[in-house]
Design a protein around this motif. Structure first.
Motif, short mmCIF file in Angstrom:
data_model
loop_
_atom_site.label_atom_id
_atom_site.label_comp_id
_atom_site.label_asym_id
_atom_site.label_seq_id
_atom_site.Cartn_x
_atom_site.Cartn_y
_atom_site.Cartn_z
N ASN A 1 7.96 -32.63 -13.73
CA ASN A 1 9.26 -32.17 -14.23
C ASN A 1 10.38 -32.69 -13.36
O ASN A 1 11.36 -33.26 -13.84
N VAL A 2 10.27 -32.46 -12.05
CA VAL A 2 11.32 -32.86 -11.13
C VAL A 2 11.46 -34.37 -11.07
O VAL A 2 12.56 -34.91 -11.13
N LYS B 1 4.79 -24.44 -7.18
CA LYS B 1 4.30 -25.81 -7.14
C LYS B 1 2.90 -25.88 -7.73
O LYS B 1 2.14 -24.92 -7.69
N TYR C 1 4.48 -29.48 -12.35
CA TYR C 1 5.67 -29.15 -11.58
C TYR C 1 6.33 -30.42 -11.02
O TYR C 1 7.50 -30.66 -11.21
N ASN D 1 12.49 -26.69 -12.93
CA ASN D 1 11.25 -25.95 -12.66
C ASN D 1 11.04 -24.89 -13.72
O ASN D 1 11.99 -24.34 -14.27
N ARG D 2 9.80 -24.56 -13.98
CA ARG D 2 9.50 -23.61 -15.04
C ARG D 2 9.08 -22.23 -14.56
O ARG D 2 9.18 -21.26 -15.29
N PRO E 1 10.29 -22.11 -6.31
CA PRO E 1 9.57 -22.74 -7.43
C PRO E 1 8.07 -22.71 -7.18
O PRO E 1 7.61 -22.88 -6.05
N TYR F 1 7.83 -34.51 -4.67
CA TYR F 1 8.34 -34.68 -6.03
C TYR F 1 8.00 -36.03 -6.65
O TYR F 1 8.49 -36.36 -7.72
N ARG G 1 11.99 -19.75 -18.74
CA ARG G 1 11.62 -19.79 -17.34
C ARG G 1 10.88 -18.49 -17.00
O ARG G 1 11.16 -17.45 -17.58
#
Length: 447
Positions: free
Chosen positions: A155-156, A212, A152, A195-196, A210, A69, A275
């Motif tokens: 975002n986190v 990645k 990804y 997460n999207r 999620p 992350y 999402r």
């Protein structure tokens, strides 16, 4: 900084045991393992060698999470913050939907946050002196060599850093409560908050994984197909706004941008609460469980099925039909289904399907044909992505080459592009991308 606590003995495992709403009984979790480490340290139930080995194992796991992350600075604080963000419990989900309010659970949660404050402030000096190592201290001041620019991870990392910075400045559990509850309200709780896109993990238990390293692709990156993109965008915007919207089927020739368009939609609207959950054909039986899990969340969900098609002997499509329309339980308004396929009617048709043809005057009906066509009919918006003409293919190549910085004579570029598509399956956006990538990899030499 967080307010200073009176110096305590190394009783981390007792602190963790006081958690109620945020308790973690997963014996594989870092928090649980950290509690076990200090329990063994306090009780002196194992040798220093075994204790050091366990401590190094925990540090390694925190480093692995931090690498995934792109965490930096205080990795222990980052881990605890990520733990709070990732927790789906009665408090976090309520905050996501309606805000914290003034319920009785708030006082219980504040007790948990008092524990987290103590964990944030925990002094590792005693155990490090006993083990003759600074492994925990090094986690508290960590610098990364480089940060991946993957969407990804970004975002986190961004969300954790924002909340961590605020939590580090809290002076008491009330301020901690305000910071966390406001985060849930603004971004949501659990994995859906940061997460999207997600997959369904194979297994008996429903688990969202999620996605990645999601492609950083936008609709503008897909050259051509303006009408198709406009239809997809219009339907998605209506869905995001809470207006009536249709399930969408993107069908047509291979390599024409169907999957790319859907991924671009996820990237474009994730900040608006969209999402995406990808469900594979063999997971159709889990559709009802997926919908039950997400129907009450404060997000808009696209359930995405890529390369969807069924052979005539496969019956999984019946689960999809029941979910889309026709089952006892209506599809929630925060869920919509997008699918891409090379087949417009999704299910393979054969001449034998017409053997049960019924003739009534001038009316002809086959039950088999009607059964198979009824699935595609449940997609209110059907968007065709056709193979580009040779002229359109060359235009795509020229645009991609320009974006890639390829300096090549136009006639030579067109000749090489045509030769490539003849050898590689014909004109398509995918073929054009592969040609340009190959050309760039060969330093602009003729492909």
């Amino acid at each position: 900084m967080l307010f200073e606590e009176d110096k305590k003995e190394n009783t981390m495992y007792k602190e963790i045991s006081r958690l109620i709403v945020y308790t973690d009984k997963d014996r594989n979790s870092v928090l649980y393992e950290m509690g076990e480490l200090f329990r063994m340290f306090d009780k002196k139930t194992v040798s220093a060698y075994d204790l050091r080995e366990k401590a190094f194992g925990i540090v390694k796991r925190i480093l692995e999470i931090s690498t995934d992350y792109a965490f930096e600075d205080n990795l222990w604080h980052s881990y605890l913050t990520h733990y709070i963000i990732d927790s789906e419990n009665s408090f976090s989900v309520t905050c996501e939907r309606t805000g914290a309010g003034d319920g009785s659970i708030n006082e219980i949660v504040k007790s948990d946050f008092r524990v987290f404050i103590n964990l944030f402030n925990f002094d590792f000096t005693e155990i490090e002196e006993y083990l003759d190592t600074r492994c925990f201290s090094m986690l508290c001041s960590y610098r990364v060599i480089s940060k991946p620019e993957l969407m990804y991870n970004g975002n986190v990392s961004i969300r954790v850093k924002e909340l961590k910075t605020r939590l580090e400045a809290c002076r008491n559990e009330d301020e901690f409560f305000d910071a966390v509850s406001e985060f849930y309200r603004d971004y949501g709780a659990g994995i859906f908050g940061v997460n999207r896109a997600f997959r369904i993990k194979d297994g008996d238990e429903l688990v969202f994984e999620p996605v990645k390293n999601m492609d950083n692709v936008m609709l503008d990156d897909l050259i051509g197909y303006e009408t198709q993109k406009a239809k997809l965008l219009e339907n998605t915007e209506a869905f995001i706004a809470g207006r009536p919207a249709n399930n969408v089927l993107l069908f047509g020739d291979r390599g024409t941008g169907k999957s790319t368009s859907v991924k671009a939609i996820a990237n474009q609207f994730w900040g608006d609460g969209l999402r995406m959950i990808q469900v594979y054909r063999h997971q159709m039986r889990q559709l009802s469980a997926v919908i039950s899990k997400i129907r009450t969340r404060n997000y808009r969900f696209i359930i995405y099925m890529d390369d969807l098609s069924f052979e005539d002997f496969e019956t999984e499509y019946k689960y999809l039909k029941a979910v889309i329309e026709g089952g006892l339980e209506s599809k929630p308004e925060n869920i919509i289904i997008y699918a891409s396929s090379n087949r417009r009617h999704l299910i393979k048709e054969t001449w034998s399907d017409r053997d049960d043809m019924e003739h009534t005057g001038e009316f002809h009906r086959s039950d088999s044909v009607e059964e198979k066509l009824s699935l595609s009919d449940r997609f209110g918006v059907q968007i065709y992505f056709g193979k580009p003409t040779n002229q359109e293919y060359i235009h795509i190549v020229e645009e991609l080459a320009r974006e890639a910085g390829i300096d090549m004579e136009p006639d030579k570029l067109r000749t090489a592009a045509n030769a490539w598509q003849i050898r590689h399956g014909g004109t398509s956006g995918r073929c054009a991308r592969q040609f340009v990538d190959n050309l760039a990899g060969r330093n602009n030499e003729e492909a």
